[in-house]
Design a protein around this motif. Structure first.
Motif, short mmCIF file in Angstrom:
data_model
loop_
_atom_site.label_atom_id
_atom_site.label_comp_id
_atom_site.label_asym_id
_atom_site.label_seq_id
_atom_site.Cartn_x
_atom_site.Cartn_y
_atom_site.Cartn_z
N PHE A 80 0.90 -1.31 0.23
CA PHE A 80 0.06 0.07 0.12
C PHE A 80 0.84 1.33 0.16
N LEU A 81 1.69 1.22 0.89
CA LEU A 81 2.83 2.48 0.94
C LEU A 81 3.53 2.51 -0.32
N GLY A 82 4.17 1.60 -0.87
CA GLY A 82 4.61 1.48 -2.08
C GLY A 82 3.94 1.87 -3.18
N PHE A 83 2.65 1.59 -3.31
CA PHE A 83 1.83 2.01 -4.31
C PHE A 83 1.62 3.55 -4.44
N THR A 85 3.37 5.87 -3.01
CA THR A 85 4.56 6.60 -3.52
C THR A 85 4.66 6.54 -4.84
N ALA A 86 4.71 5.55 -5.54
CA ALA A 86 5.01 5.36 -6.87
C ALA A 86 3.74 6.05 -7.46
N TYR A 87 2.54 6.16 -7.22
CA TYR A 87 1.74 7.05 -7.90
C TYR A 87 1.77 8.41 -7.65
N SER A 88 2.56 8.79 -6.54
CA SER A 88 2.57 10.22 -6.19
C SER A 88 3.82 10.61 -7.06
N ASP A 89 4.72 9.68 -7.27
CA ASP A 89 5.80 10.14 -8.29
C ASP A 89 5.23 10.27 -9.75
N PHE A 90 4.31 9.22 -10.11
CA PHE A 90 3.97 9.07 -11.43
C PHE A 90 2.96 10.34 -11.83
N ARG A 91 2.09 10.85 -10.93
CA ARG A 91 0.98 11.73 -11.30
C ARG A 91 1.59 13.24 -10.83
N TYR A 92 2.24 13.45 -10.12
CA TYR A 92 2.74 14.94 -9.45
C TYR A 92 4.03 15.25 -10.12
N PHE A 146 10.85 -1.90 -2.15
CA PHE A 146 11.06 -2.89 -3.15
C PHE A 146 9.37 -2.81 -3.96
N ALA A 147 8.49 -2.82 -3.08
CA ALA A 147 7.10 -2.58 -3.82
C ALA A 147 7.01 -1.39 -4.57
N MET A 148 7.47 -0.36 -4.19
CA MET A 148 7.53 1.18 -4.77
C MET A 148 8.02 0.90 -6.12
N ALA A 149 9.25 0.51 -6.04
CA ALA A 149 10.14 -0.04 -7.32
C ALA A 149 9.40 -0.67 -8.25
#
Lengths: 264, 361
Positions: A80-83, A85-92, A146-149
């Motif tokens: 959940f945390l990884g998702f 962060t990954a989304y915040s990087d993708f979107r903003y 790892f999840a975020m990557a």
């Protein structure tokens, strides 16, 4: 031809590496089925005695229960945390995005023993140490990168218009998240769940420091080894190895399989 | 004409220091096929994205159906867009893609399935309804994307270079599909493209943009025959541009003195003052070519430099006095009768009414 000779050489080289990595594990597997008390050759008879012993050992059962609770909770929390962060990087796009990402990816680069000590100090200061929850929190911090990557890699493959297309067709931001982003990332999410669970299931140092009396499987193994020479450790080792390998292989198959499909 | 469906009033859009759209005022009418054309970076896509709510104007007003839309979120609008990338959902089948918008609206599963299948049938791809969109061909994907937008029954459809990924044959076919759909449905199409042939083939009106400004708005014929300024004249068609100063303004038109001599042009609505600098265009296909000096008001002598064939039409490039460059377009059949070769000297002539004065240089 030169290519052929090179191929044979590279094949041997890879074989050697695999042998080096897996031989100890293979030995552990062999001796877990061997009737002799000491791991020596020639082997004794085939036996399941050590497996029966751990099957009847309440301590081992409790450790397995703890490990399953910890690793599955960690998997969910870290993914959940990884998702997010990954989304915040993708979107903003925002200032200090570079440092933001670097900080998130930091935990696995810190030596585990230092991480474990810091976790213990911090968790006991806020009164959270010595519980199952402590291990879950610490493992989540450790495995979330790892999840975020994994999820970030998947998001990078997404046409950025897809999300906007969902809005354009009347979906709110939450609907777009639920019906477009999450389904698109599903293979990466499942992989992340498997991978983080596997890491948490194996992890020893942090668990040992923050767990208090709640022993997980790796801690029980250490206790057995510390006490005396006991072949049950081979049986437990084999069990842990198979669990982790299953999770990691599952993660690979799901993620890479989907990648190949979306590229063809 | 009734109240326009869309009005842009002094709309400006900036991205930091970059002005994507500058002081734009534009009406889009109910039921028209409007093409917005320009080269990349001219602001055409930004204009479309503002209509869809994906960008908010920095200043000015955008109204749709009279309602101020500046801060209305994309999903609260009824402005489906056909994306350049198509943006089909790769994890869904063709039918599920078409159903997506109806699902977001909360329509019951059976009803939205019926409507999606109706549209897939109308687009002649019902056979692929249950196939994953990733397995469809370019043309089929294009049709799914159209169906996905049109199933929403919008008053206005936005299209962002939807044909740019298709090969030439398919582009012509899809142009036919689009114009027929637009006529049958009677809804407004706003079509963004960099392709002159697409815009001119389909649109009722064309907006030509350049560096964030509207360079000209008009019917394809207006723009082709009477470009308003140098940018449009150079961007569109094969125009010859000549510059000079205004001489006396006689009864038969505007006299313009150029380095190549005095020419007479069709009198524009606002007559420039004597001595003013003006430019005018002569469309390449309205020039007459003759081997002997013709009885014409406007004529120049020139030498053939090269030829360029596009199907049955040939473009001839000429050079004249004072670095004059001239293009003439004619049927290849007519050229054969003249028997020209590079280096041949000929007379070029045109009617005063075919010389179009540019509004600004």
């Amino acid at each position: 031809m030169m290519g052929r000779g090179l191929n044979i050489f590279l094949g041997l080289y890879v074989g050697l590496i695999f042998a080096f990595v897996f031989a100890p594990i293979l030995f552990s597997l062999v001796f877990s089925l061997n009737s002799q008390r000491f791991p020596t050759i020639p082997l004794g008879e085939f036996t399941l005695e050590w497996y029966v012993q751990i099957w009847n050992d309440e301590d081992v059962w409790q450790a397995v229960r703890n490990s399953v609770i910890v690793s599955s909770s960690t998997a969910v929390l870290a993914t959940f945390l990884g998702f997010c962060t990954a989304y915040s990087d993708f979107r903003y796009n925002f200032r200090f995005k570079g440092p933001y990402l670097a900080l998130i990816l930091l935990p696995p680069t810190i030596p585990l023993i230092i991480m474990a000590l810091a976790m213990l100090a911090w968790l006991s200061r806020i009164g959270l140490s010595g519980q199952l929850w402590s291990i879950i929190l610490a493992h989540s911090v450790l495995t979330a990168p790892f999840a975020m990557a994994l999820i970030r890699l998947r998001l990078h493959q997404m046409d950025p218009d897809l999300e906007a297309a969902a809005w354009n067709l009347g979906g709110s931001e939450w609907q777009a998240m639920r019906h477009v982003i999450v389904p698109f990332c599903a293979p990466a999410i499942v992989s992340a769940l498997c991978l983080t669970a596997a890491i948490s299931f194996d992890e020893f140092a942090v668990s040992w420091f923050v767990s208090g009396l709640n022993k997980t499987v790796p801690i029980v193994i250490l206790e057995i080894v510390q006490g005396n020479i006991d072949p049950t450790v081979n049986a437990i080792g084999t069990f842990v190895f198979l669990t982790s390998m299953t999770l990691v292989i599952l993660a690979q198959v799901i993620f890479i399989g989907r990648q190949i499909k979306s590229h063809s | 004409m009734s109240e326009p469906l869309v009005t842009f009033r002094n709309v400006e859009k900036r991205f930091d220091d970059f002005v994507a759209v500058r002081d734009m005022s534009l009406d889009i009418h109910e039921g028209e096929f409007l093409a917005i054309m320009g080269s990349s970076g001219c602001g055409k896509t930004t204009t479309l994205r503002m209509l869809a709510g994906l960008e908010a104007p920095t200043s000015g007003e955008i109204r749709i159906g009279g309602r101020l839309m500046n801060d209305v979120k994309p999903h609260e609008r009824d402005t489906p867009l056909v994306w350049q990338s198509l943006a089909l959902f790769p994890f869904l089948t063709a039918r599920e893609n078409v159903e997506f918008g109806l699902k977001m609206r909360g329509m019951a599963a059976a009803e939205r399935k019926r409507r999606a299948l109706d549209w897939l049938e109308r687009m002649q791809i019902e056979a692929f309804a249950e196939r994953n969109v990733a397995t469809l061909s370019g043309g089929q994907k294009q049709r799914v994307a159209l169906a996905r937008s049109l199933v929403m029954e919008p008053r206005m459809l936005l299209l962002d270079e939807p044909l740019s990924a298709l090969d030439a044959n398919l582009v012509i076919r899809m142009q036919g599909v689009l114009t027929r759909l637009q006529r049958e449905l009677g809804i407004t199409f706003v079509y963004v493209t960099h392709s002159q042939s697409e815009a001119f083939a389909m649109a009722d009106r064309v907006v030509i943009m350049s560096q964030g400004d509207i360079a000209q708005i008009g019917s394809p014929k207006d723009i082709y025959r009477a470009p308003a300024n140098r940018f449009v004249a150079e961007f569109v068609g094969r125009n010859n541009i000549l510059s000079g100063t205004v001489g006396e303004t006689g009864g038969n038109g505007l006299h313009i003195d150029t380095p190549q001599g005095r020419f007479v042009a069709h009198m524009p609505e606002t007559v420039p003052a004597q001595g003013a600098e003006v430019s005018f265009t002569v469309s390449a296909d309205l020039v007459t070519l003759s081997l002997t000096e013709p009885e014409a008001v406007n004529k120049v002598q020139a030498t053939l430099i090269s030829e360029e064939f596009i199907g049955s039409v040939v473009t001839l490039f000429f050079e004249g006095a004072d670095r004059l460059e001239f293009k003439v377009q004619m049927q290849e059949r007519a050229l054969l009768e003249l028997d020209l070769e590079p280096g041949s000297a000929v007379w070029l002539s045109w009617e005063a009414e075919n010389a179009n004065i540019l509004e600004d240089n």
